[in-house]
Design a protein around this motif. Structure first.
Motif, short mmCIF file in Angstrom:
data_model
loop_
_atom_site.label_atom_id
_atom_site.label_comp_id
_atom_site.label_asym_id
_atom_site.label_seq_id
_atom_site.Cartn_x
_atom_site.Cartn_y
_atom_site.Cartn_z
N GLU A 49 0.92 -1.07 -0.08
CA GLU A 49 -0.15 0.01 -0.01
C GLU A 49 0.93 1.15 0.05
N PHE A 50 2.00 1.24 0.74
CA PHE A 50 2.78 2.37 0.86
C PHE A 50 3.69 2.45 -0.38
N GLN A 51 3.88 1.37 -1.09
CA GLN A 51 4.71 1.53 -2.36
C GLN A 51 3.65 2.19 -3.43
N LYS A 52 2.38 1.77 -3.30
CA LYS A 52 1.41 2.29 -4.26
C LYS A 52 1.34 3.96 -4.07
N GLU A 53 1.22 4.24 -2.88
CA GLU A 53 1.15 5.62 -2.56
C GLU A 53 2.26 6.20 -3.28
N ALA A 54 3.51 5.85 -2.80
CA ALA A 54 4.72 6.58 -3.49
C ALA A 54 4.78 6.61 -4.82
N ARG A 55 4.46 5.55 -5.57
CA ARG A 55 4.36 5.44 -7.03
C ARG A 55 3.48 6.50 -7.61
N GLU A 56 2.13 6.55 -6.99
CA GLU A 56 1.20 7.58 -7.62
C GLU A 56 1.72 9.06 -7.41
N ALA A 57 2.36 9.13 -6.31
CA ALA A 57 2.93 10.68 -6.14
C ALA A 57 4.48 10.84 -6.74
N GLU A 58 4.82 9.79 -7.59
CA GLU A 58 6.04 9.83 -8.12
C GLU A 58 7.22 10.07 -7.43
N LYS A 59 7.17 9.53 -6.12
CA LYS A 59 8.30 9.87 -5.24
C LYS A 59 9.62 9.22 -5.90
N GLY A 60 10.81 9.72 -5.62
CA GLY A 60 12.17 9.03 -5.71
C GLY A 60 12.08 8.43 -7.00
N LEU A 61 12.38 6.92 -6.80
CA LEU A 61 12.73 6.04 -8.06
C LEU A 61 11.52 6.08 -9.02
N TRP A 62 10.23 6.31 -8.33
CA TRP A 62 9.21 6.17 -9.39
C TRP A 62 9.06 7.31 -10.30
N GLY A 63 9.50 8.49 -9.99
CA GLY A 63 9.46 9.70 -10.67
C GLY A 63 10.32 9.43 -11.96
N THR A 64 11.42 8.77 -11.82
CA THR A 64 12.28 8.48 -12.87
C THR A 64 11.54 7.51 -13.89
N ILE A 65 10.90 6.55 -13.29
CA ILE A 65 10.35 5.20 -14.02
C ILE A 65 9.21 5.77 -14.92
#
Ligand SMILES: [Zn+2]
Length: 265
Positions: A184-200
């Motif tokens: 759930e926390f990872q999904k949250e970070a991905r949706e907010a494009e935090k850190g590495l999710w922003g890059t991807i």
């Protein structure tokens, strides 16, 4: 199958009394996990650890962080003085590809900044060690009391790494106590494009950067508001999420960027 399960349960029941009560029995050595009972020279002995807090909290190992290996691996000194290498459960900080590796370094830097010399409370799960003998733990910054999602979010470092996008979920059964919360926390970070999710999610600047000399005239850093020639050493150190490209010098100036004093674009 049923018989096998019953047998396993029986074994667990036989072993359990040692681990019950107020403390957890501290980490078994890999040798013991394979069923070797004798203590060999050099093999760490079992040492009982007091549960914190005394009343109804979760049993934890109080420890001091003494060294950071990388984003998800640290060395600690337990209260009894023994040193342990600890791998965080359920998360994995990046290290593989060139781009993701950047976040591996950020993750290591973050863990170093946050945890060095700090007192932590290690909660163990079903499997106490991995095949390398590392202790597997949830690293709490204060003793957990209710282990609720709110508390995990607030005080468990494994979760923090996921929430800020410096780690991805890596669930390795049987250590799955917080796996759902982690996802759930990872999904949250991905949706907010935090850190590495922003890059991807926005790979374009990254792929362009590989052929910067032919297609891009100037590289900006949206964080420092400086811009560079593509071959400048500083341009090459810009984190992907801060990387901005300009075809013309005027575009950079118009966007409020200052020319770098090293490469003088
Ligand atoms: Zn420069």
């Amino acid at each position: 199958m049923l018989l096998v399960r019953l047998f396993i349960i029986l074994i667990i029941l036989l072993i359990l009394p040692a681990g019950c009560g107020k403390g957890i029995v501290a980490p078994e050595t890999p040798g013991e996990m394979k069923g070797q009972i004798e203590n060999k020279p050099g093999v760490v002995e079992k040492s009982p650890v007091t549960a914190l807090p005394e009343d109804k909290g979760t049993p934890v190992l109080k420890a001091t962080v003494i060294y950071i290996v990388d984003g998800d691996t640290i060395h600690v000194r337990l209260e009894n003085g023994r040193k342990e290498k600890v791998r965080f459960i359920g998360v994995d900080t990046p290290e593989s590809t060139r781009i993701v590796e950047l976040y591996g370094k950020e993750a290591a830097a973050y863990t170093r900044k946050e945890l060095t010399d700090r007192t932590v409370y290690l909660e163990l799960d079903v499997a106490q060690r991995d095949k390398y003998g590392r202790l597997l733990a949830y690293v709490w910054l204060m003793p957990p009391r209710e282990n609720s999602k709110t508390e995990v979010r607030k005080a468990m470092f494994n979760a923090t790494l996921l929430l800020i996008g410096l780690a991805q979920v890596m669930t390795v059964p049987p250590n799955v106590k917080y796996a759902d919360i982690f996802v759930e926390f990872q999904k949250e970070a991905r949706e907010a494009e935090k850190g590495l999710w922003g890059t991807i999610k926005t790979p374009a600047p990254v792929s362009i950067s590989n052929k910067a000399s032919t297609e891009t005239k100037y590289i900006g850093n949206s964080n420092s508001k400086k811009f560079h020639r593509p071959d400048c050493q500083w341009a090459q150190k810009i984190a992907p999420r801060n990387r901005v490209e300009f075809g013309k010098r005027e575009e950079a100036i118009k966007a409020g960027y200052q020319p770098c004093k090293t490469c003088k674009p």
